[in-house]
Design a protein around this motif. Sequence first.
Motif, PDB file in Angstrom:
ATOM      1  N   HIS A  63      35.889  38.801  34.096  1.00 13.60           N
ATOM      2  CA  HIS A  63      35.266  39.520  35.222  1.00 13.60           C
ATOM      3  C   HIS A  63      34.954  40.948  34.790  1.00 13.60           C
ATOM      4  CE1 HIS A  63      35.197  39.991  39.878  1.00 13.60           C
ATOM      5  NE2 HIS A  63      34.381  40.855  39.303  1.00 13.60           N
ATOM      6  N   HIS A  65      31.566  44.085  34.518  1.00 14.43           N
ATOM      7  CA  HIS A  65      30.264  44.511  35.044  1.00 14.43           C
ATOM      8  C   HIS A  65      29.593  45.445  34.042  1.00 14.43           C
ATOM      9  CE1 HIS A  65      30.885  42.862  39.126  1.00 14.43           C
ATOM     10  NE2 HIS A  65      32.158  43.163  38.917  1.00 14.43           N
ATOM     11  N   LYS A 154      27.163  33.716  40.952  1.00 13.19           N
ATOM     12  CA  LYS A 154      27.991  34.524  41.861  1.00 13.19           C
ATOM     13  C   LYS A 154      27.376  34.631  43.238  1.00 13.19           C
ATOM     14  CE  LYS A 154      30.726  38.657  42.433  1.00 13.19           C
ATOM     15  NZ  LYS A 154      31.284  39.852  41.804  1.00 13.19           N
ATOM     16  N   HIS A 264      39.215  37.824  42.324  1.00 15.19           N
ATOM     17  CA  HIS A 264      40.083  38.988  42.596  1.00 15.19           C
ATOM     18  C   HIS A 264      40.855  38.920  43.915  1.00 15.19           C
ATOM     19  CE1 HIS A 264      36.455  40.061  44.709  1.00 15.19           C
ATOM     20  NE2 HIS A 264      35.868  40.665  43.707  1.00 15.19           N
ATOM     21  N   ASP A 338      37.975  43.115  36.171  1.00 14.32           N
ATOM     22  CA  ASP A 338      36.893  43.534  37.085  1.00 14.32           C
ATOM     23  C   ASP A 338      36.358  44.901  36.663  1.00 14.32           C
ATOM     24  OD1 ASP A 338      35.060  43.628  39.120  1.00 14.32           O
ATOM     25  OD2 ASP A 338      36.512  43.646  40.755  1.00 14.32           O
TER      26      ASP A 338
HETATM   27 ZN   LIG Z   1      33.583  42.491  40.227  1.00  8.83          ZN
END
Ligand SMILES: [Zn+2]
Length: 479
Positions: A63, A65, A154, A264, A338
């Motif tokens: 996870h 970004h 997603k 998450h 994340d």
């Molecule tokens: Zn995320």
Amino acid sequence: MSRFDMVIVGGQIVLPTGAVVRGDIGIRDGKIAAVTDALDAQAGDQVVDARGRVVAPAAVDAHFHLGIYRPIDEDTRTETSSALVGGVSTVLSYFRTGKDYLNKSGPYRKIFPEVLQRVDGHAYTDYGFHMAIMTNEQLDEVPWLVSQGIGSFKYYMFYKALTLNAASTDAKSYTMADTYDLGHLYRLMMNIAEENRKNSGRISLSIHCENAELIRVFIEAVRSRGGNDLAAYSEARPPLAESLAIAEATVLAEATGCPMNVLHLSSFRAVNDVVQWRSLHREADARTETTLHHLALTTDTTPGGTGGKVNPPIRNAREVDQLWAAVFRGEIDQVVSDHAAIPAVKDDDLWEAHAGFGGTALLYPVMLSEGYHKRHLPLGKVVDLISRNPAVTTGLYPRKGAIAIGADADLALLDLEREQTVSAELLRSAQPFTPFEGKTLKGWPTTTIVRGHVQYDKGQVVGTPIGTFLRRPIVAEAD
Ligand SMILES: [Zn+2]
């Protein structure tokens, strides 16, 4: 005597069974070619001395970004370097059209090649993408994206009514989407379920579960009494909002047969919702994820104002203990960072501050310190949570996530006794702060190896951006 490009000698190896044994590893053409109890150091063109250290599969940070708030090429360079610090060899990054990232919308047939081209040559780790399907046009592109090596997608449950900042309630200008609602989600799940049936290997949907309408009401209440700290943020996006969104998502997953990754999870209530649902639906494929910050940070002990703002929020110490209990019961499948690098120190106004932060450099350190040392989580379980299971979930196993013959030589050499105090500089990210600042963690990677290349050693990035795009799901190759 057979020759190897590299031998790693003298370490303790974490085997796929979870056993930790004294052993040596021989690497040829970027793959693990030998795992044995006695390899001659002379057999390798390059020798890595692993004495005093544990040799584990490198982490798969499922996870991530890349390029959310910074130019994607530059962000890939700095943030995959940061990943190496955490013993990570592979990142799976989310991408969507709309605000942030490339700040535009359109068909993925045009945009995805641009993403690949801008990332190419900048990554220090291997990488893949989970794609967010935002528009009607993109719904029809699911089979094409799968043909391009996209093994996961997603959906954001909380985008439909309100956005990240209370000041901006216009979801449409944010998503640049048509009708982004449960009807869209249903169609997306139908398309993914069909691809999953047609292809060998798992094709799945990752879901951010928080209910937008409830968040709106709770934010109004918390703001009206002047709440401006992380405890207030947790109240404004309570476990109830996660729970309701999970209820909606599971009803649709059951109707469509879509494999799902529930992202998450921040609360016991949310974990329990998924666990209960999958125990009632044996055919269901739902994987549970939590993050290292939900396992290591609490609202009362995290310093520094808005830096720890993230969706879903970090919770109080009781919730953190309950999440760990769920980890020990085997109810959490994977732990991720994340990671989203924020380019500047956050706004002091909680409600206007960016949500999220980078943490990939702490994946092994947090799990070793808070899990292995503090709570006696076995080393093999740490590896399952941050390497093996995320590799399985994302269709990369057994190429990634295991020390086994034929697997990629992606390894983290761990010094279990090393203690370091976290600072932003130590993490090698472009983010100028970290909510983990000042926390002393015990157990750090000293060396990170990606396909037989030493990329990180003793606090320095020593490799080059050799990372490649991973087409998923990986299907066992006959060789
Ligand atoms: Zn995320």
